[in-house]
Design a protein around this motif. Structure first.
Motif, PDB file in Angstrom:
ATOM      1  N   GLY A  80     -30.897  -6.850 -29.595  1.00 34.18           N
ATOM      2  CA  GLY A  80     -29.921  -7.865 -29.228  1.00 34.18           C
ATOM      3  C   GLY A  80     -30.622  -9.153 -28.849  1.00 34.18           C
ATOM      4  O   GLY A  80     -31.197  -9.253 -27.764  1.00 34.18           O
ATOM      5  N   ARG A  81     -30.601 -10.125 -29.747  1.00 33.26           N
ATOM      6  CA  ARG A  81     -31.285 -11.405 -29.516  1.00 33.26           C
ATOM      7  C   ARG A  81     -30.296 -12.566 -29.438  1.00 33.26           C
ATOM      8  O   ARG A  81     -30.492 -13.485 -28.661  1.00 33.26           O
ATOM      9  CB  ARG A  81     -32.287 -11.674 -30.652  1.00 33.26           C
ATOM     10  N   ARG A  82     -29.273 -12.542 -30.255  1.00 33.90           N
ATOM     11  CA  ARG A  82     -28.236 -13.573 -30.265  1.00 33.90           C
ATOM     12  C   ARG A  82     -26.897 -12.877 -30.100  1.00 33.90           C
ATOM     13  O   ARG A  82     -26.430 -12.193 -31.017  1.00 33.90           O
ATOM     14  CB  ARG A  82     -28.290 -14.397 -31.560  1.00 33.90           C
ATOM     15  N   ILE A  83     -26.298 -13.060 -28.942  1.00 35.00           N
ATOM     16  CA  ILE A  83     -25.174 -12.225 -28.512  1.00 35.00           C
ATOM     17  C   ILE A  83     -23.939 -13.079 -28.259  1.00 35.00           C
ATOM     18  O   ILE A  83     -24.031 -14.167 -27.682  1.00 35.00           O
ATOM     19  CB  ILE A  83     -25.547 -11.465 -27.215  1.00 35.00           C
ATOM     20  N   ASP A  95     -15.821 -14.271 -14.959  1.00 29.22           N
ATOM     21  CA  ASP A  95     -15.512 -13.484 -13.768  1.00 29.22           C
ATOM     22  C   ASP A  95     -15.662 -11.988 -13.972  1.00 29.22           C
ATOM     23  O   ASP A  95     -15.933 -11.254 -13.016  1.00 29.22           O
ATOM     24  CB  ASP A  95     -14.078 -13.784 -13.313  1.00 29.22           C
ATOM     25  N   VAL A  96     -15.478 -11.514 -15.199  1.00 31.53           N
ATOM     26  CA  VAL A  96     -15.526 -10.074 -15.467  1.00 31.53           C
ATOM     27  C   VAL A  96     -16.837  -9.681 -16.154  1.00 31.53           C
ATOM     28  O   VAL A  96     -17.594  -8.846 -15.652  1.00 31.53           O
ATOM     29  CB  VAL A  96     -14.324  -9.635 -16.323  1.00 31.53           C
ATOM     30  N   MET A  97     -17.113 -10.301 -17.293  1.00 29.92           N
ATOM     31  CA  MET A  97     -18.261  -9.878 -18.095  1.00 29.92           C
ATOM     32  C   MET A  97     -19.602 -10.291 -17.479  1.00 29.92           C
ATOM     33  O   MET A  97     -20.599  -9.585 -17.623  1.00 29.92           O
ATOM     34  CB  MET A  97     -18.134 -10.437 -19.510  1.00 29.92           C
ATOM     35  N   ILE A  98     -19.633 -11.431 -16.792  1.00 24.81           N
ATOM     36  CA  ILE A  98     -20.883 -11.949 -16.245  1.00 24.81           C
ATOM     37  C   ILE A  98     -21.010 -11.656 -14.756  1.00 24.81           C
ATOM     38  O   ILE A  98     -21.943 -10.973 -14.313  1.00 24.81           O
ATOM     39  CB  ILE A  98     -21.001 -13.470 -16.472  1.00 24.81           C
ATOM     40  N   GLU A  99     -20.065 -12.131 -13.950  1.00 29.51           N
ATOM     41  CA  GLU A  99     -20.201 -12.082 -12.501  1.00 29.51           C
ATOM     42  C   GLU A  99     -19.408 -10.959 -11.849  1.00 29.51           C
ATOM     43  O   GLU A  99     -19.450 -10.825 -10.625  1.00 29.51           O
ATOM     44  CB  GLU A  99     -19.764 -13.421 -11.909  1.00 29.51           C
ATOM     45  N   PRO A 114     -30.730 -11.651 -16.366  1.00 29.70           N
ATOM     46  CA  PRO A 114     -30.683 -12.941 -17.086  1.00 29.70           C
ATOM     47  C   PRO A 114     -30.333 -14.087 -16.150  1.00 29.70           C
ATOM     48  O   PRO A 114     -29.733 -13.883 -15.086  1.00 29.70           O
ATOM     49  CB  PRO A 114     -29.584 -12.719 -18.125  1.00 29.70           C
ATOM     50  N   ASP A 115     -30.706 -15.281 -16.540  1.00 24.21           N
ATOM     51  CA  ASP A 115     -30.274 -16.495 -15.854  1.00 24.21           C
ATOM     52  C   ASP A 115     -28.957 -16.950 -16.456  1.00 24.21           C
ATOM     53  O   ASP A 115     -28.823 -17.041 -17.681  1.00 24.21           O
ATOM     54  CB  ASP A 115     -31.320 -17.603 -16.018  1.00 24.21           C
ATOM     55  N   PHE A 116     -27.999 -17.238 -15.586  1.00 28.35           N
ATOM     56  CA  PHE A 116     -26.684 -17.687 -16.040  1.00 28.35           C
ATOM     57  C   PHE A 116     -26.599 -19.197 -15.885  1.00 28.35           C
ATOM     58  O   PHE A 116     -26.818 -19.740 -14.798  1.00 28.35           O
ATOM     59  CB  PHE A 116     -25.587 -17.004 -15.226  1.00 28.35           C
ATOM     60  N   GLU A 117     -26.292 -19.871 -16.987  1.00 28.54           N
ATOM     61  CA  GLU A 117     -26.121 -21.322 -16.993  1.00 28.54           C
ATOM     62  C   GLU A 117     -24.646 -21.636 -17.258  1.00 28.54           C
ATOM     63  O   GLU A 117     -24.219 -21.784 -18.413  1.00 28.54           O
ATOM     64  CB  GLU A 117     -27.000 -21.954 -18.079  1.00 28.54           C
ATOM     65  N   PRO A 118     -23.840 -21.705 -16.195  1.00 27.43           N
ATOM     66  CA  PRO A 118     -22.389 -21.876 -16.376  1.00 27.43           C
ATOM     67  C   PRO A 118     -22.023 -23.113 -17.181  1.00 27.43           C
ATOM     68  O   PRO A 118     -21.092 -23.075 -17.997  1.00 27.43           O
ATOM     69  CB  PRO A 118     -21.860 -21.974 -14.938  1.00 27.43           C
ATOM     70  N   SER A 119     -22.733 -24.227 -16.961  1.00 30.03           N
ATOM     71  CA  SER A 119     -22.362 -25.456 -17.650  1.00 30.03           C
ATOM     72  C   SER A 119     -22.561 -25.358 -19.154  1.00 30.03           C
ATOM     73  O   SER A 119     -21.883 -26.039 -19.925  1.00 30.03           O
ATOM     74  CB  SER A 119     -23.181 -26.632 -17.104  1.00 30.03           C
ATOM     75  N   ARG A 120     -23.504 -24.485 -19.570  1.00 27.15           N
ATOM     76  CA  ARG A 120     -23.759 -24.309 -21.001  1.00 27.15           C
ATOM     77  C   ARG A 120     -23.150 -23.013 -21.535  1.00 27.15           C
ATOM     78  O   ARG A 120     -23.353 -22.657 -22.686  1.00 27.15           O
ATOM     79  CB  ARG A 120     -25.260 -24.336 -21.267  1.00 27.15           C
ATOM     80  N   ARG A 121     -22.448 -22.296 -20.653  1.00 29.38           N
ATOM     81  CA  ARG A 121     -21.748 -21.060 -21.016  1.00 29.38           C
ATOM     82  C   ARG A 121     -22.694 -20.073 -21.723  1.00 29.38           C
ATOM     83  O   ARG A 121     -22.360 -19.535 -22.779  1.00 29.38           O
ATOM     84  CB  ARG A 121     -20.531 -21.357 -21.913  1.00 29.38           C
ATOM     85  N   ARG A 122     -23.846 -19.819 -21.090  1.00 30.92           N
ATOM     86  CA  ARG A 122     -24.785 -18.910 -21.728  1.00 30.92           C
ATOM     87  C   ARG A 122     -25.634 -18.171 -20.708  1.00 30.92           C
ATOM     88  O   ARG A 122     -25.794 -18.611 -19.561  1.00 30.92           O
ATOM     89  CB  ARG A 122     -25.682 -19.646 -22.714  1.00 30.92           C
ATOM     90  N   LEU A 123     -26.147 -17.035 -21.133  1.00 29.81           N
ATOM     91  CA  LEU A 123     -27.114 -16.225 -20.389  1.00 29.81           C
ATOM     92  C   LEU A 123     -28.424 -16.240 -21.148  1.00 29.81           C
ATOM     93  O   LEU A 123     -28.426 -16.141 -22.383  1.00 29.81           O
ATOM     94  CB  LEU A 123     -26.630 -14.776 -20.255  1.00 29.81           C
ATOM     95  N   ILE A 124     -29.542 -16.304 -20.414  1.00 33.26           N
ATOM     96  CA  ILE A 124     -30.858 -16.222 -21.038  1.00 33.26           C
ATOM     97  C   ILE A 124     -31.663 -15.149 -20.317  1.00 33.26           C
ATOM     98  O   ILE A 124     -31.866 -15.224 -19.101  1.00 33.26           O
ATOM     99  CB  ILE A 124     -31.609 -17.568 -20.993  1.00 33.26           C
ATOM    100  N   TRP A 125     -32.115 -14.138 -21.066  1.00 35.06           N
ATOM    101  CA  TRP A 125     -32.919 -13.058 -20.504  1.00 35.06           C
ATOM    102  C   TRP A 125     -34.407 -13.442 -20.509  1.00 35.06           C
ATOM    103  O   TRP A 125     -34.833 -14.308 -21.305  1.00 35.06           O
ATOM    104  CB  TRP A 125     -32.726 -11.778 -21.306  1.00 35.06           C
ATOM    105  N   PRO A 126     -35.200 -12.782 -19.658  1.00 39.08           N
ATOM    106  CA  PRO A 126     -36.639 -13.076 -19.638  1.00 39.08           C
ATOM    107  C   PRO A 126     -37.331 -12.879 -20.983  1.00 39.08           C
ATOM    108  O   PRO A 126     -38.342 -13.537 -21.261  1.00 39.08           O
ATOM    109  CB  PRO A 126     -37.179 -12.097 -18.585  1.00 39.08           C
ATOM    110  N   ASN A 127     -36.816 -11.981 -21.839  1.00 40.96           N
ATOM    111  CA  ASN A 127     -37.454 -11.744 -23.141  1.00 40.96           C
ATOM    112  C   ASN A 127     -36.988 -12.726 -24.213  1.00 40.96           C
ATOM    113  O   ASN A 127     -37.346 -12.588 -25.389  1.00 40.96           O
ATOM    114  CB  ASN A 127     -37.241 -10.307 -23.602  1.00 40.96           C
TER     115      ASN A 127
END
Length: 444
Positions: A80-83, A95-99, A114-127
């Motif tokens: 899973g690289r682009r989700i 509110d449900v899937m992320i937080e 993962p780091d959650f960037e709400p303004s960009r509506r995305r999650l970024i994992w360390p890998n």
């Protein structure tokens, strides 16, 4: 000497407690996040080759946890690289899937969160894996991006299900074996049935009862008391995909047919009405919902269900909600049922300054008698829905010639029926239409 089940459970518990006591903090953390140890079989992805894993479960069955854990495993394995994370609304995705308590942030190890960037509506994992959040209310946002993995939460609630689903499928084309999971409570929708029928879909099911150990006792007792044994309970607790009821005034096929596609704007409204079905109580829980539906009549003479503002609030709260609905859709009239505390309803609406004429109506006939003429308008293709209204539609399909067989009160359906009755069936309903049409420059 025979051993009781209770003593066996106590013995198992003692051994488990002794085992946990020997583990260090890091070992306990690893075990806590070892999902296959704790998951029930239906919460784990199926074996074999598949594109879509559809997990249909009742309320509180553990669907969100199953979806989040599958995403976490895909990321950890590198597949899973682009989700794509798709929910009914942007707020639900966050509110449900992320937080949420079972969302991706809560179920992840500290070292892999993962780091959650709400303004960009995305999650970024360390890998380096990236997940983008999407709302089914904006299906065109899925038109361009490509993904190797997708999680679709509560798909049966999506406003523009077909369009959002189709756009997602066209973009699920990265990697050697792109896959997706759907976690949803079922509804007998044509699109959901089509997904189930696909040869590359694997279906698993779970009920609210299956997850009873992880649900608050008070919540579970309330659900059982209110809905167990009802048709609504079979869908929302047992996760049954229910077909239409014999003698139903509305069918799923009928409602699918009247739904406008996303991007298909209804014509100019010559009249808009907000229908209100008061609960007669103080508000504060699901039993006290006040049905609030905005509906309009277009220049084409058709009726349009525009929005569902139903809420469970105090009288002051639902008064403001009605005012919001009237303002948002420029309603000329609010039609409210007077059977439950008519004077109180009038005073609430007066205090809320709804900005439209208030008409109080009395239900002198039964629900089914009032519903039948409106259902006939649907059969004549004279009513349209400007999107999906899952909770309203669940109530409509529970109206039968023998009575209402849904769970609780059909507050949304009653509000819609009052609004459409005012717009489409009243003897004087055409006068405002003619007046406004003339004012708009139409020759009549």
């Amino acid at each position: 000497m025979p051993v009781s089940r209770a003593s066996l459970l106590a013995s198992d518990r003692n051994r488990l407690e002794a085992f946990f006591a020997r583990l260090g903090a890091r070992e306990l953390a690893v075990l806590r996040h070892d999902w296959p140890v704790w998951a029930r079989p239906e919460q784990l992805p199926p074996h074999g080759s598949w594109t879509t894993w559809l997990y249909m479960g009742g309320r509180g069955a553990g669907k969100t946890r199953a979806g989040a854990e599958w995403i976490r495993a895909r990321v950890a394995s590198g597949t899973g690289r682009r989700i794509a994370l798709v929910a009914s609304t942007a707020a639900d995705a966050r509110d449900v899937m992320i937080e949420g308590e079972s969302g991706l942030l809560a179920i992840s190890h500290a070292w892999e969160r993962p780091d959650f960037e709400p303004s960009r509506r995305r999650l970024i994992w360390p890998n380096g894996a990236v997940a983008k959040l999407y709302s089914a209310e904006r299906p065109d946002a899925l038109r361009g991006p490509q993904h190797d993995t997708a999680w679709c939460d509560e798909l049966a609630k999506w406003t523009y299900l077909e369009q959002a689903w189709d756009n997602l499928q066209l973009g699920l084309r990265l990697g050697a074996a792109p896959q997706q999971v759907i976690t949803t409570t079922p509804r007998a929708l044509a699109a959901l049935k089509s997904i189930i029928a696909r040869s590359d879909t694997v279906l698993t099911r779970g009920t609210s009862y299956d997850n009873r150990a992880n649900l608050a006792p008070a919540f579970f007792a309330e659900i059982i008391r209110r809905y167990e044994g009802t048709r609504f309970g079979r869908q929302e607790i047992d996760a049954e995909l229910l077909e239409d009821i014999a003698g139903a005034l509305w069918t799923r096929r009928m409602l699918d047919a009247v739904r406008l596609a996303q991007g298909t704007a209804p014509p100019q409204m010559v009249r808009v009405v907000v229908g209100v079905d008061p609960s007669g109580t103080r508000g504060g829980d699901d039993r006290d919902s006040v049905g609030i539906i905005a509906a309009g009549k277009g220049v084409d003479g058709l009726g349009y269900v525009l929005a569902d503002f139903t809420c469970s609030l105090s009288p002051a709260g639902w008064g403001r909600r009605i005012a919001e609905a009237a303002c948002a859709h420029r309603a000329d009239c609010v039609v409210a049922e007077a059977n439950f505390g008519g004077a109180m309803v009038e005073s609430v609406l007066a205090a809320a300054n709804v900005g439209a004429r208030v008409k109080m109506v009395t239900a002198s006939r039964g629900k089914i008698v009032r519903a039948e003429p409106i259902a006939a308008l649907y059969e004549q293709d004279r009513i349209k829905h400007t999107g999906a209204f899952p909770a309203l539609e669940d109530q409509l399909v529970a109206f039968t010639t023998d009575g209402y067989v849904g769970g609780g009160s059909p507050d949304r359906a009653d509000a819609m029926i009052w609004a459409l009755t005012e717009l489409m069936l009243q003897d004087n309903a055409m006068e405002p239409w003619f007046a406004q049409a003339r004012a708009a420059g139409f020759r009549l």
